[in-house]
Design an enzyme around this catalytic site. Structure first.
Site, PDB file in Angstrom:
ATOM      1  N   ARG A  31       0.752  -0.926   0.185  1.00  0.00           N
ATOM      2  CA  ARG A  31       0.207   0.065   0.144  1.00  0.00           C
ATOM      3  C   ARG A  31       0.650   1.091  -0.450  1.00  0.00           C
ATOM      4  O   ARG A  31       0.189   1.975   0.374  1.00  0.00           O
ATOM      5  CB  ARG A  31      -0.999   0.339   0.994  1.00  0.00           C
ATOM      6  CG  ARG A  31      -2.051  -0.984   1.149  1.00  0.00           C
ATOM      7  CD  ARG A  31      -3.387  -0.523   0.205  1.00  0.00           C
ATOM      8  NE  ARG A  31      -3.735  -2.160   0.431  1.00  0.00           N
ATOM      9  CZ  ARG A  31      -5.237  -1.501   1.011  1.00  0.00           C
ATOM     10  NH1 ARG A  31      -5.059  -0.710   1.465  1.00  0.00           N
ATOM     11  NH2 ARG A  31      -5.995  -3.161   1.397  1.00  0.00           N
ATOM     12  N   ARG A  35      -3.716   7.136   1.465  1.00  0.00           N
ATOM     13  CA  ARG A  35      -3.975   7.658   2.114  1.00  0.00           C
ATOM     14  C   ARG A  35      -2.747   8.734   2.859  1.00  0.00           C
ATOM     15  O   ARG A  35      -3.016   9.101   3.433  1.00  0.00           O
ATOM     16  CB  ARG A  35      -5.176   7.704   2.762  1.00  0.00           C
ATOM     17  CG  ARG A  35      -5.956   7.596   2.013  1.00  0.00           C
ATOM     18  CD  ARG A  35      -7.379   6.726   2.559  1.00  0.00           C
ATOM     19  NE  ARG A  35      -7.772   5.251   3.174  1.00  0.00           N
ATOM     20  CZ  ARG A  35      -8.468   4.672   3.496  1.00  0.00           C
ATOM     21  NH1 ARG A  35      -8.984   4.850   4.125  1.00  0.00           N
ATOM     22  NH2 ARG A  35      -7.796   3.610   3.919  1.00  0.00           N
ATOM     23  N   ARG A  44      -7.111  12.171  -4.882  1.00  0.00           N
ATOM     24  CA  ARG A  44      -8.403  11.660  -4.245  1.00  0.00           C
ATOM     25  C   ARG A  44     -10.088  12.907  -4.151  1.00  0.00           C
ATOM     26  O   ARG A  44     -10.456  12.587  -4.358  1.00  0.00           O
ATOM     27  CB  ARG A  44      -8.860  10.599  -2.928  1.00  0.00           C
ATOM     28  CG  ARG A  44      -8.022   9.330  -2.969  1.00  0.00           C
ATOM     29  CD  ARG A  44      -9.118   8.199  -4.038  1.00  0.00           C
ATOM     30  NE  ARG A  44      -9.948   7.666  -3.239  1.00  0.00           N
ATOM     31  CZ  ARG A  44     -11.550   7.919  -2.912  1.00  0.00           C
ATOM     32  NH1 ARG A  44     -11.826   8.737  -4.100  1.00  0.00           N
ATOM     33  NH2 ARG A  44     -11.649   7.493  -1.729  1.00  0.00           N
ATOM     34  N   ASP A  80      -7.330  -2.361  -7.256  1.00  0.00           N
ATOM     35  CA  ASP A  80      -7.432  -2.948  -6.342  1.00  0.00           C
ATOM     36  C   ASP A  80      -7.809  -4.907  -6.128  1.00  0.00           C
ATOM     37  O   ASP A  80      -8.432  -4.902  -7.362  1.00  0.00           O
ATOM     38  CB  ASP A  80      -8.810  -2.581  -5.285  1.00  0.00           C
ATOM     39  CG  ASP A  80      -9.132  -2.574  -4.576  1.00  0.00           C
ATOM     40  OD1 ASP A  80      -8.822  -2.111  -3.005  1.00  0.00           O
ATOM     41  OD2 ASP A  80     -10.422  -3.649  -3.658  1.00  0.00           O
ATOM     42  N   TYR A 158     -15.558 -11.689   1.148  1.00  0.00           N
ATOM     43  CA  TYR A 158     -15.529 -10.012   0.339  1.00  0.00           C
ATOM     44  C   TYR A 158     -17.066 -10.090  -0.308  1.00  0.00           C
ATOM     45  O   TYR A 158     -18.032  -9.574  -0.001  1.00  0.00           O
ATOM     46  CB  TYR A 158     -14.608  -9.057  -0.367  1.00  0.00           C
ATOM     47  CG  TYR A 158     -13.706  -8.003   0.872  1.00  0.00           C
ATOM     48  CD1 TYR A 158     -14.040  -7.900   1.391  1.00  0.00           C
ATOM     49  CD2 TYR A 158     -12.435  -8.794   0.436  1.00  0.00           C
ATOM     50  CE1 TYR A 158     -12.870  -7.482   2.203  1.00  0.00           C
ATOM     51  CE2 TYR A 158     -11.473  -8.556   1.255  1.00  0.00           C
ATOM     52  CZ  TYR A 158     -11.980  -7.637   1.856  1.00  0.00           C
ATOM     53  OH  TYR A 158     -10.534  -7.000   2.761  1.00  0.00           O
TER      54      TYR A 158
HETATM   55  O1  1CP Z   1       0.271   0.692  -3.515  1.00  0.00           O
HETATM   56  C1  1CP Z   1      -0.689   0.578  -3.495  1.00  0.00           C
HETATM   57  O2  1CP Z   1      -0.277  -0.964  -2.986  1.00  0.00           O
HETATM   58  C2  1CP Z   1      -2.008   0.638  -3.743  1.00  0.00           C
HETATM   59  C3  1CP Z   1      -2.719  -0.679  -4.691  1.00  0.00           C
HETATM   60  C4  1CP Z   1      -3.830  -1.850  -3.381  1.00  0.00           C
HETATM   61  C5  1CP Z   1      -2.937  -2.411  -3.515  1.00  0.00           C
HETATM   62  C6  1CP Z   1      -2.601  -4.133  -3.615  1.00  0.00           C
HETATM   63  C7  1CP Z   1      -4.847  -0.745  -2.921  1.00  0.00           C
HETATM   64  C8  1CP Z   1      -5.408   0.504  -3.100  1.00  0.00           C
HETATM   65  N1  1CP Z   1      -4.704  -1.507  -3.022  1.00  0.00           N
HETATM   66  C9  1CP Z   1      -4.160  -3.270  -2.858  1.00  0.00           C
HETATM   67  C10 1CP Z   1      -4.650  -4.386  -2.865  1.00  0.00           C
HETATM   68  C11 1CP Z   1      -5.892  -4.930  -1.138  1.00  0.00           C
HETATM   69  N2  1CP Z   1      -6.888  -4.374  -1.631  1.00  0.00           N
HETATM   70  C12 1CP Z   1      -6.208  -6.299  -0.311  1.00  0.00           C
HETATM   71  C13 1CP Z   1      -4.830  -6.431  -0.346  1.00  0.00           C
HETATM   72  C14 1CP Z   1      -3.876  -5.981   0.348  1.00  0.00           C
HETATM   73  C15 1CP Z   1      -4.457  -6.028   1.963  1.00  0.00           C
HETATM   74  O3  1CP Z   1      -4.262  -7.097   2.636  1.00  0.00           O
HETATM   75  O4  1CP Z   1      -4.011  -5.218   2.517  1.00  0.00           O
HETATM   76  C16 1CP Z   1      -7.573  -5.797   0.294  1.00  0.00           C
HETATM   77  C17 1CP Z   1      -7.904  -6.939   1.304  1.00  0.00           C
HETATM   78  C18 1CP Z   1      -8.328  -5.205  -0.055  1.00  0.00           C
HETATM   79  C19 1CP Z   1      -9.059  -4.097  -0.230  1.00  0.00           C
HETATM   80  C20 1CP Z   1      -9.447  -3.016   0.381  1.00  0.00           C
HETATM   81  N3  1CP Z   1      -9.386  -1.612  -1.012  1.00  0.00           N
HETATM   82  C21 1CP Z   1      -9.482  -2.553   1.814  1.00  0.00           C
HETATM   83  C22 1CP Z   1     -10.095  -3.551   2.781  1.00  0.00           C
HETATM   84  C23 1CP Z   1     -11.377  -3.373   3.194  1.00  0.00           C
HETATM   85  C24 1CP Z   1     -11.444  -4.478   5.011  1.00  0.00           C
HETATM   86  O5  1CP Z   1     -12.112  -3.548   5.806  1.00  0.00           O
HETATM   87  O6  1CP Z   1     -11.361  -5.833   4.386  1.00  0.00           O
HETATM   88  C25 1CP Z   1      -9.689  -0.899   1.517  1.00  0.00           C
HETATM   89  C26 1CP Z   1     -10.189  -0.016   2.947  1.00  0.00           C
HETATM   90  C27 1CP Z   1      -9.643  -0.106   0.353  1.00  0.00           C
HETATM   91  C28 1CP Z   1      -9.516   0.387  -0.427  1.00  0.00           C
HETATM   92  C29 1CP Z   1      -7.798   1.445  -1.655  1.00  0.00           C
HETATM   93  N4  1CP Z   1      -7.539   0.450  -2.068  1.00  0.00           N
HETATM   94  C30 1CP Z   1      -6.444   1.134  -2.660  1.00  0.00           C
HETATM   95  C31 1CP Z   1      -6.320   2.114  -1.814  1.00  0.00           C
HETATM   96  C32 1CP Z   1      -5.578   3.322  -1.382  1.00  0.00           C
HETATM   97  C33 1CP Z   1      -7.098   2.155  -0.965  1.00  0.00           C
HETATM   98  C34 1CP Z   1      -7.464   3.651  -0.018  1.00  0.00           C
HETATM   99  C35 1CP Z   1      -9.033   3.714  -0.123  1.00  0.00           C
HETATM  100  C36 1CP Z   1      -9.191   5.448  -0.725  1.00  0.00           C
HETATM  101  O7  1CP Z   1      -8.428   6.011  -0.972  1.00  0.00           O
HETATM  102  O8  1CP Z   1      -9.724   6.047  -0.241  1.00  0.00           O
END
Ligand code: 1CP
Length: 355
Positions: A31, A35, A44, A80, A158
């Site tokens: 990540r 943010r 964003r 994502d 999910y």
């Molecule tokens: O640099 C990077 O890594 C950005 C690319 C990236 C990746 C590899 C994002 C952007 N998401 C992911 C993978 C991802 N997404 C995973 C696997 C890795 C991990 O376990 O963290 C998972 C579980 C998600 C699902 C997800 N997307 C969640 C978790 C939800 C939960 O409650 O379980 C969330 C909060 C997101 C949103 C998200 N994805 C990425 C960002 C930067 C964000 C934040 C949202 C925003 O900007 O509003």
């Protein structure tokens, strides 16, 4: 295809995967685009999350943001894991303060008839491939670019829960109550993951990572019954389909201690581990490259503590081909300067001086 890309000048991650010497331990951060970076928050404000994912210029820009700030040894495409359920025709939106949310989660086996179990990902997710190709060119060879997917169980979790969950009890209920429907869904997701990873590699991804972020919800029995063979199949098939052009493949079973060693005997090249595992458990994985594993919360500590913790972490990986990372994604309220301390400490501590 690859002849169009700039030459890779920082190949530490790939060298480790080939078993070659490196001048310092490479580091990247799960990540790393996100943010905790003010430039990402600004971006964003102007663009919705999935709009960024779907537009190659936007996805490229946010992938580049952490690379401009820090001395990182790898990049990961901004996207994502939810793009796969979306490709299967489930609506998923990003709800501020809550995260990804499905408007109609899977409730019962009949719901599988309402989704597309075999989408043509090469068509529907072409935008990810375009983002990868553009980003790899833009990086200019300064770092290799990771592509990724969410693993089948994590995606199913999910799709059934409708979003994040503390217990994943609805999704686990499917495993116990509807084992056949669960297998049907998991098999379909496996095939989509394989096609999508192959497509990402063909588009220019130089390493591929499979995120089983909700491994910790599974008992050894459920893991063996439902997911291990699928995770192994993903690596085997991706490698078989890509032949000699196949990039290294990485697996991350978050919280899955007993699972990690199952991948020693698999086609995976890299095993990503979280912060809860011991040196003994790391040593069991020694025949593979091991990636990890500082607790992301450690970055809340004062800088001297982060330096100390980074040194202790490096010691845990001594004698192992190691890619430094966190044990899970960086949190949004992390001070980027604390991350810098971690990255720079790993480099300084491991830099080999030229003889
Ligand atoms: O640099 C990077 O890594 C950005 C690319 C990236 C990746 C590899 C994002 C952007 N998401 C992911 C993978 C991802 N997404 C995973 C696997 C890795 C991990 O376990 O963290 C998972 C579980 C998600 C699902 C997800 N997307 C969640 C978790 C939800 C939960 O409650 O379980 C969330 C909060 C997101 C949103 C998200 N994805 C990425 C960002 C930067 C964000 C934040 C949202 C925003 O900007 O509003």
């Amino acid at each position: 295809m690859s002849s169009d890309f700039p030459e890779l000048t920082n190949d530490r991650v790939l060298r480790l995967c080939r078993g070659e010497e490196v001048d310092r331990t490479p580091i990247w951060i799960m990540r790393q685009a996100g943010r905790y970076l003010s430039e990402f928050r600004e971006y964003r404000k102007k663009h919705e999350f999935f709009e960024i994912c779907r537009n190659p210029e936007h996805a490229c820009e946010v992938t580049m943001q952490p690379l401009r700030r820090f001395d990182l040894d790898a990049s990961i495409i901004f996207s994502d894991i939810m793009v796969i359920p979306q490709a299967m025709e489930m609506e998923c939106v990003m709800v501020p303060g809550k995260g990804p949310t499905f408007t109609s989660p899977l409730d019962a086996p009949e719901d599988l008839d309402k989704i597309n179990l075999s989408p043509d990902v090469n068509k529907v997710l072409q935008y990810v491939y375009d983002a990868i190709t553009l980003t790899r060119k833009t990086i200019g060879g300064k770092q290799p670019l990771f592509g990724f997917v969410g693993a089948p169980w994590t995606l199913m979790a999910y799709m059934v829960e409708g979003g994040g969950s503390k217990t994943y009890s609805k999704a686990k209920k499917w495993l116990y109550q509807f084992p056949e429907a669960s297998e049907k869904l998991l098999d379909a997701l496996t095939n989509v993951c394989i096609d999508f990873l192959v497509g990402q590699a063909r588009a220019g991804a130089q390493v591929l990572q499979v995120f089983e972020s909700h491994a910790d919800a599974l008992s050894p029995e459920l893991f063996h019954k439902f997911t291990l063979k699928l995770l192994k199949k993903i690596a085997t098939q991706v490698k078989a389909k890509l032949g000699k052009d196949a990039p290294p493949v990485s697996i991350f079973c978050k919280g899955g201690h007993f699972m990690n060693k199952e991948f020693v005997d698999s086609e995976y090249d890299i095993i990503q581990v979280d912060w809860t595992i011991s040196r003994e458990q790391i040593l069991e994985l020694k025949s593979k490259v091991v990636q990890g594993n500082l607790d992301p919360c450690q970055l809340y500590a004062p800088k001297e503590e982060i330096q100390k913790a980074a040194r202790e972490m490096l010691k845990k990986f001594e004698g192992v081909r190691h890619i430094a990372n966190l044990g899970h994604g960086i949190y949004p309220d992390t001070d980027p300067e604390h991350l810098r301390t971690y990255i720079d400490t790993v480099h300084e501590e491991t830099q080999k001086t030229q003889a």
